[in-house]
Write a protein that holds these residues in place. Structure first.
Motif, PDB file in Angstrom:
ATOM      1  N   PHE A  25       1.671 -46.802   5.334  1.00  0.00           N
ATOM      2  CA  PHE A  25       2.947 -46.276   5.822  1.00  0.00           C
ATOM      3  C   PHE A  25       4.110 -46.778   4.958  1.00  0.00           C
ATOM      4  O   PHE A  25       4.184 -47.962   4.618  1.00  0.00           O
ATOM      5  N   ILE A  26       4.996 -45.872   4.616  1.00  0.00           N
ATOM      6  CA  ILE A  26       6.199 -46.261   3.860  1.00  0.00           C
ATOM      7  C   ILE A  26       7.401 -46.071   4.781  1.00  0.00           C
ATOM      8  O   ILE A  26       7.609 -44.985   5.325  1.00  0.00           O
ATOM      9  N   ASP A  27       8.144 -47.150   4.984  1.00  0.00           N
ATOM     10  CA  ASP A  27       9.305 -47.102   5.867  1.00  0.00           C
ATOM     11  C   ASP A  27      10.509 -46.588   5.064  1.00  0.00           C
ATOM     12  O   ASP A  27      10.990 -47.271   4.152  1.00  0.00           O
ATOM     13  N   LEU A  28      10.986 -45.392   5.430  1.00  0.00           N
ATOM     14  CA  LEU A  28      12.060 -44.742   4.665  1.00  0.00           C
ATOM     15  C   LEU A  28      13.322 -45.604   4.623  1.00  0.00           C
ATOM     16  O   LEU A  28      13.968 -45.733   3.578  1.00  0.00           O
ATOM     17  N   GLU A  29      13.629 -46.201   5.783  1.00  0.00           N
ATOM     18  CA  GLU A  29      14.859 -46.999   5.845  1.00  0.00           C
ATOM     19  C   GLU A  29      14.786 -48.202   4.895  1.00  0.00           C
ATOM     20  O   GLU A  29      15.727 -48.491   4.141  1.00  0.00           O
ATOM     21  N   ILE A  30      13.631 -48.863   4.892  1.00  0.00           N
ATOM     22  CA  ILE A  30      13.469 -50.025   4.000  1.00  0.00           C
ATOM     23  C   ILE A  30      13.477 -49.558   2.538  1.00  0.00           C
ATOM     24  O   ILE A  30      14.127 -50.155   1.678  1.00  0.00           O
ATOM     25  N   ALA A  31      12.780 -48.453   2.291  1.00  0.00           N
ATOM     26  CA  ALA A  31      12.727 -47.936   0.914  1.00  0.00           C
ATOM     27  C   ALA A  31      14.133 -47.625   0.409  1.00  0.00           C
ATOM     28  O   ALA A  31      14.492 -47.942  -0.731  1.00  0.00           O
ATOM     29  N   ARG A  32      14.956 -47.019   1.275  1.00  0.00           N
ATOM     30  CA  ARG A  32      16.329 -46.664   0.860  1.00  0.00           C
ATOM     31  C   ARG A  32      17.190 -47.916   0.675  1.00  0.00           C
ATOM     32  O   ARG A  32      18.022 -47.968  -0.224  1.00  0.00           O
ATOM     33  N   LYS A  33      16.969 -48.909   1.538  1.00  0.00           N
ATOM     34  CA  LYS A  33      17.731 -50.153   1.420  1.00  0.00           C
ATOM     35  C   LYS A  33      17.385 -50.849   0.092  1.00  0.00           C
ATOM     36  O   LYS A  33      18.260 -51.306  -0.644  1.00  0.00           O
ATOM     37  N   GLN A  34      16.101 -50.886  -0.216  1.00  0.00           N
ATOM     38  CA  GLN A  34      15.686 -51.540  -1.471  1.00  0.00           C
ATOM     39  C   GLN A  34      16.171 -50.737  -2.683  1.00  0.00           C
ATOM     40  O   GLN A  34      16.538 -51.300  -3.713  1.00  0.00           O
ATOM     41  N   HIS A  35      16.185 -49.421  -2.539  1.00  0.00           N
ATOM     42  CA  HIS A  35      16.659 -48.567  -3.641  1.00  0.00           C
ATOM     43  C   HIS A  35      18.145 -48.804  -3.902  1.00  0.00           C
ATOM     44  O   HIS A  35      18.609 -48.825  -5.041  1.00  0.00           O
ATOM     45  N   LYS A  36      18.880 -49.021  -2.823  1.00  0.00           N
ATOM     46  CA  LYS A  36      20.315 -49.314  -2.945  1.00  0.00           C
ATOM     47  C   LYS A  36      20.507 -50.662  -3.671  1.00  0.00           C
ATOM     48  O   LYS A  36      21.373 -50.821  -4.528  1.00  0.00           O
ATOM     49  N   GLN A  37      19.641 -51.626  -3.324  1.00  0.00           N
ATOM     50  CA  GLN A  37      19.680 -52.945  -3.982  1.00  0.00           C
ATOM     51  C   GLN A  37      19.412 -52.778  -5.490  1.00  0.00           C
ATOM     52  O   GLN A  37      20.034 -53.425  -6.329  1.00  0.00           O
ATOM     53  N   TYR A  38      18.513 -51.877  -5.811  1.00  0.00           N
ATOM     54  CA  TYR A  38      18.187 -51.574  -7.223  1.00  0.00           C
ATOM     55  C   TYR A  38      19.404 -50.962  -7.925  1.00  0.00           C
ATOM     56  O   TYR A  38      19.748 -51.346  -9.044  1.00  0.00           O
ATOM     57  N   GLU A  39      20.070 -50.039  -7.236  1.00  0.00           N
ATOM     58  CA  GLU A  39      21.277 -49.434  -7.832  1.00  0.00           C
ATOM     59  C   GLU A  39      22.366 -50.493  -8.022  1.00  0.00           C
ATOM     60  O   GLU A  39      23.095 -50.479  -9.019  1.00  0.00           O
ATOM     61  N   ASP A  40      22.451 -51.425  -7.079  1.00  0.00           N
ATOM     62  CA  ASP A  40      23.427 -52.513  -7.217  1.00  0.00           C
ATOM     63  C   ASP A  40      23.078 -53.396  -8.416  1.00  0.00           C
ATOM     64  O   ASP A  40      23.966 -53.871  -9.122  1.00  0.00           O
ATOM     65  N   ALA A  41      21.781 -53.607  -8.637  1.00  0.00           N
ATOM     66  CA  ALA A  41      21.353 -54.410  -9.803  1.00  0.00           C
ATOM     67  C   ALA A  41      21.746 -53.694 -11.102  1.00  0.00           C
ATOM     68  O   ALA A  41      22.198 -54.327 -12.054  1.00  0.00           O
TER      69      ALA A  41
END
Ligand code: CIR
Length: 253
Positions: A25-41
């Motif tokens: 299972f992939i949690d969309l909310e977590i995936a989006r939060k981590q993706h945002k962290q990646y964009e911040d990086a």
């Protein structure tokens, strides 16, 4: 200022393509939060981030790396190996045409950007389940005028060449030698991943820093010891979709 093109994680990510991993299972909310962290990086490193809108019916569309290969002289629009991913390319091409001359890879050639490692004027293409020799040939024909040499390399055990090897500086590669043969990269220096972390060979180099997942502490320690500057991110949710850090952006220097 480098430009980084990204795309919001699709709400259909749970239906992503999988080749070497079991579906979990992939949690969309977590995936989006981590993706945002990646964009911040990316922003922290100094990139201007162009975040493309979600494509709700294209599960793997967050992995923009696979849709194009960016060179100084041109952008190659790929023909992704997975048929489900082919509709991802048009909207990326539309953006890239503002920055580069476009070259298109055509069937029967197939190639994913994740299989393409550019080291100076040498371009290594992983011969994987996604990328084939016809693509190597088309790329070589289109890129010789710019002085590139394009070579196909065998890769086993992983999805893409860049799951097995990425660039950490002009003359150094981070590599999992079980998935790709070190001898193919003559003249380069190597940092080998820690054996207990097979997925640790994917880092994203921008300027003198590497965006790197938090999941591989032993390899991270090795990188730091070798003077590599890391910007760490949480990336384990999209890793369940077989995506790593290079996959989530296209970088235009
Ligand atoms: C796929 O199988 O195409 C996606 N689930 C993962 C793509 C990851 N992209 C990359 O390594 N460049």
């Amino acid at each position: 200022m480098p430009i980084a093109i990204t795309r919001t994680v699709s709400r259909s990510i749970v239906k992503c393509e999988l080749t070497h991993l079991e579906r979990t299972f992939i949690d969309l909310e977590i995936a989006r939060k981590q993706h945002k962290q990646y964009e911040d990086a990316l922003k922290f490193i100094g990139c201007e981030v162009i975040s493309l809108p979600e494509l709700p019916i294209l599960p793997d569309s967050v992995f923009v790396e696979d849709t194009a290969i960016i060179l100084d002289e041109a952008a190659i629009i790929t023909n992704p190996g997975a048929v489900s991913r082919r509709p991802e390319i048009d909207s990326v091409a539309e953006v890239l045409q503002n920055y580069r001359q476009l070259i298109r890879i055509k069937s029967p050639a197939t190639i994913d950007g994740g299989d393409v490692l550019v080291v100076g004027k040498k371009i290594y293409v992983g011969l994987s389940s996604r990328s084939n020799r016809e693509a190597v040939e088309q790329m070589q024909n289109s890129l010789k005028e710019f002085g590139y040499q394009v070579v196909g390399v065998e890769v086993t055990g992983c999805l893409h060449l860049k799951s097995a090897v990425t660039v950490v500086s002009a003359d150094t590669l981070l590599i999992n030698p079980k998935w790709v043969d070190k001898n193919l990269f003559a003249g380069m220096n190597f940092i080998e991943i820690d054996e207990s972390e097979p997925f640790a060979a994917n880092g994203l180099l921008i300027d003198d820093k590497i965006i790197y997942p938090n999941d591989f502490p032993k390899t991270a320690k090795k990188l730091k010891k070798n003077g590599v500057k890391l910007v760490l991110v949480d990336a384990d949710e999209l890793a369940k979709a077989e995506g790593a850090v290079t996959c989530c952006s296209l970088i235009l220097d």
